[in-house]
Every structure is written in C-alpha cells, then in structure tokens.
Design a protein around this motif. Structure first.
Motif, PDB file in Angstrom:
ATOM      1  N   SER A 107      11.923 -24.970  -7.713  1.00  0.00           N
ATOM      2  CA  SER A 107      13.253 -25.654  -7.056  1.00  0.00           C
ATOM      3  C   SER A 107      14.253 -25.779  -8.161  1.00  0.00           C
ATOM      4  O   SER A 107      15.346 -26.085  -7.715  1.00  0.00           O
ATOM      5  N   SER A 111      17.878 -24.649  -7.859  1.00  0.00           N
ATOM      6  CA  SER A 111      19.080 -25.808  -8.021  1.00  0.00           C
ATOM      7  C   SER A 111      19.992 -25.519  -8.952  1.00  0.00           C
ATOM      8  O   SER A 111      21.230 -25.559  -8.729  1.00  0.00           O
ATOM      9  N   THR A 118      22.494 -28.195  -3.264  1.00  0.00           N
ATOM     10  CA  THR A 118      21.534 -28.260  -2.248  1.00  0.00           C
ATOM     11  C   THR A 118      20.555 -29.297  -2.720  1.00  0.00           C
ATOM     12  O   THR A 118      20.158 -29.011  -3.911  1.00  0.00           O
ATOM     13  N   SER A 120      16.995 -30.759  -4.159  1.00  0.00           N
ATOM     14  CA  SER A 120      15.720 -29.846  -4.421  1.00  0.00           C
ATOM     15  C   SER A 120      14.545 -29.886  -3.552  1.00  0.00           C
ATOM     16  O   SER A 120      13.688 -29.059  -3.353  1.00  0.00           O
ATOM     17  N   ILE A 123      14.888 -27.240  -0.894  1.00  0.00           N
ATOM     18  CA  ILE A 123      14.492 -26.026  -1.584  1.00  0.00           C
ATOM     19  C   ILE A 123      12.874 -25.875  -1.473  1.00  0.00           C
ATOM     20  O   ILE A 123      12.309 -24.908  -1.133  1.00  0.00           O
TER      21      ILE A 123
END
Length: 368
Positions: A107, A111, A118, A120, A123
């Motif tokens: 992640s 990122s 977005t 983390s 994700i």
C-alpha cells in the motif's frame, strides 16, 4: 482434511515457490544488497542462493521424515505437545505478521507511485479482499492461479532488460572488492528477500509425486528466483553509478520511469501493475499458511472459514502502522528477524532433534 481434492502437481509447486519468493522485495533488493556489498552485490546474491538451497535441503530432510504431516502436526511429534504448540503459535504469528508486512509495503508503494490521492487503507482493503477470495479455495486453486500469473514474470524480465541499452558495465568494477564480511551482510539482505520457500513445510504432504522429485522441483524454482534476482541486481548496478545508487531506495522503478516508448510513456506503471500480482500471490500464500494453523488448533478439516479472520487481522495491523515510515521500518526489521528464526534456525533444530531422539513418522502416516 484438504488432502482430498487439494493435491498439487510438481509443476504447480514450482510456480508456487517462485511466486512466493518473488514479491515485495524485488523493488528495493538491489539497493539493500548494494548498501552492504557495494559493486559485489550480485555475488552476494549468488551466495544467498546457496544459503537458501541449504535451507531447502534442511526442510526437505525434515519433511521426508514426516511425509504425511504438515508443519503444525509435525512439530508436536518432534518436540512434544507443549513446546510443539508454542512453536506452532510462533509460526502462526510469523505468517500473519509477514502477510501484514507485505500488505503494508504494497500500500505504501502504490500510494507513493500510482495513487497518491487514494487513502492507503482502501488500497490495503482491495488487496485483502482479493487475497481472501482466492485463499478460500483449496491448495489446487492456488497452484493453478500462481501457475497462470507466473507468465507475467517474463514481462518484468523484458522490461528490466531494456535498461541494458543505457548500461555502463564499468560501474560493476572492481569485482571482488568487498570483503567476506560485507558479502555475508549483503547475502543476509538477499536471503530475507527470498523468504517464502518455507511454504514447503505446509504444502509438502499435498504434493503429488516422490519426495526426491519434490526436492528437485524446489531446487529448480530456487535457481530461477536466484537468477532472476541476480539479473535484476546486475542490470541495476550497471544502470546507476555507485554514487547514484546510494540515494535510490527503489532503483528498479526509478530506472523504468526514465524509459518512454512512442505508444507508452509510463513504463514504470506497467511494471508496477504486474508487480502487484506477484505481491498479491505472496500475501495469499501467507494467508493460507496462517489459516491452516488456525484450522489445526481448532481441529478443523477446512481452513477456508479462518481465512477472513487472518486477512482481517493483517489488515488491522496495517491500519495500526498507518503509513508511519519509522514504525513500518521497525516492524519490517522485526519480521525479518523472525523469518531468520522460523525459516532457517528452527527447522535445523527440529531436524537435529528428530535424529537425536529418533523421531520419525510411523509407517502408514498420520493425520495431516
């Protein structure tokens, strides 16, 4: 038990090992090994390959003495119920923490390089959901999936090969300048990036074929991984000067970001898209091994019902780390140390104990 319908072929084992070993570490491997071994990082990688092969031999010898028992049922037979259950808890914690570490590092990189806006946790949640979905199938499902996605490794190889067009092989000189101490330090970093072969401890009884063939399959898989990683280090070292590489923690991405084709301007994004698949497979296998441990403790014949719990725990650990780089670094170091203990040291002690105290599976096998 999963044995019925859950067996895998030697070919599937081959790709399981490759996909588990090649994962999160490929991006920073060259930097980590170079920090210790300098221009001889590729030599340190080869030494690490020999060390991993030795560990595979130890695990194979151990499993051969208990051919129908996986890790969690094998350990109590060697060390007794109480110590065995304690070690099993240790393996369960290690597998879960490794899954959480893979999830966290994944992640972070996505990122930083692909989706900076977005959160983390989204994700991580997407990857957790994917891993849980696949892992709820049996081992054969994992084997088929890993075999299919291994085709993408060829693309990774070709993308890195393109970096040779700007290579300066003088950067690799002088060869042999690093002393043995530095080479061993670099080899240690490389071994940590190759962890994943310990899955043999769990999947060995489910592999179709003679145990000698299983050893050959695992050895060939390790050779492929070692050559792939050595090639990655070789290309990276010949692309960046020694002074540049000191400040490039993820050299593969930086190298690919400099490339541009007429129909493709962000080669690094293509690489990362394929890299995500390899990282996800590593996450999946650790979810699987941890869920098998929970199933053993609850005396359950099915691991799938515990996969969401392990996935949820790994996701919760990721939320706790919450992008704190220093905390993630300490967590990564701690998990790496656990890896050395549970993958390299404890199997040796278990094997020695099995010989010393004449512990061996009775003819006819035991429940797995």
């Amino acid at each position: 038990m999963e044995k019925i319908g859950g067996e895998i072929t030697q070919q599937q084992l081959f790709f399981l090992i490759i996909q588990t070993q090649i994962g999160i570490g490929v991006l920073s491997l060259a930097f980590n090994v170079f920090t210790a071994a300098k221009q001889d990082a590729w030599i340190a990688m080869l030494i690490a390959g020999l060390m991993v092969q030795f560990s595979i031999m130890i695990i194979w010898l151990l499993c051969q003495r208990f051919p129908s028992s996986m890790l969690y049922s094998m350990v109590p037979q060697i060390s007794g119920k109480w110590i065995g259950n304690l070690l099993n808890c240790g393996y369960l914690v290690y597998f879960t923490m490794t899954a959480a570490l893979v999830l966290t590092l994944h992640s972070q990189i996505i990122s930083n390089w692909v989706l900076p806006e977005t959160p983390s946790w989204i994700i991580s949640l997407l990857m957790t959901g994917t891993g849980i979905y696949i892992c709820m199938g049996n081992l054969k499902v994992l084997g088929r999936f890993f075999s299919f996605v291994s085709l993408f490794l060829v693309v990774l190889f070709l993308l890195m090969t393109y970096g040779l067009k700007d290579a300066n092989f003088l950067y690799l000189l002088p060869v042999g300048e690093a002393g043995m101490v530095d080479l061993l330090k670099g080899a240690k970093e490389a071994v940590i990036s190759q962890l994943g072969f310990e899955m043999l401890l769990v999947v060995f009884p489910f592999v179709i074929g003679k145990s000698s063939k299983t050893l050959k399959t695992a050895s060939w898989a390790n050779l492929v991984v070692v050559l792939f990683y050595t090639y990655t280090i070789f290309v990276t070292l010949s692309y960046f000067s020694p002074e540049e590489l000191k400040f490039v923690p993820q050299p593969v991405i930086y190298m690919l970001k400099a490339f541009e084709f007429s129909v493709l301007s962000r080669v690094d994004l293509v690489f990362l898209s394929i890299w995500v698949v390899s990282v996800t497979t590593s996450f999946m296998i650790y979810l699987y091994m941890a869920s098998k441990g929970i199933a053993y403790f609850f005396k359950s014949s099915s691991h799938w019902k515990y996969v969401p719990w392990i996935g949820g725990l790994a996701f919760s650990i990721t939320l706790f780390l919450n992008g704190d780089e220093q905390l993630v670094s300490r967590f990564s170091t701690y998990v790496s140390q656990l890896g050395i203990l549970f993958v390299l040291i404890i199997p040796i002690l278990l094997l020695l104990s099995s010989y010393l105290f004449h512990k061996k599976e009775a003819m006819g096998g035991m429940s797995k």
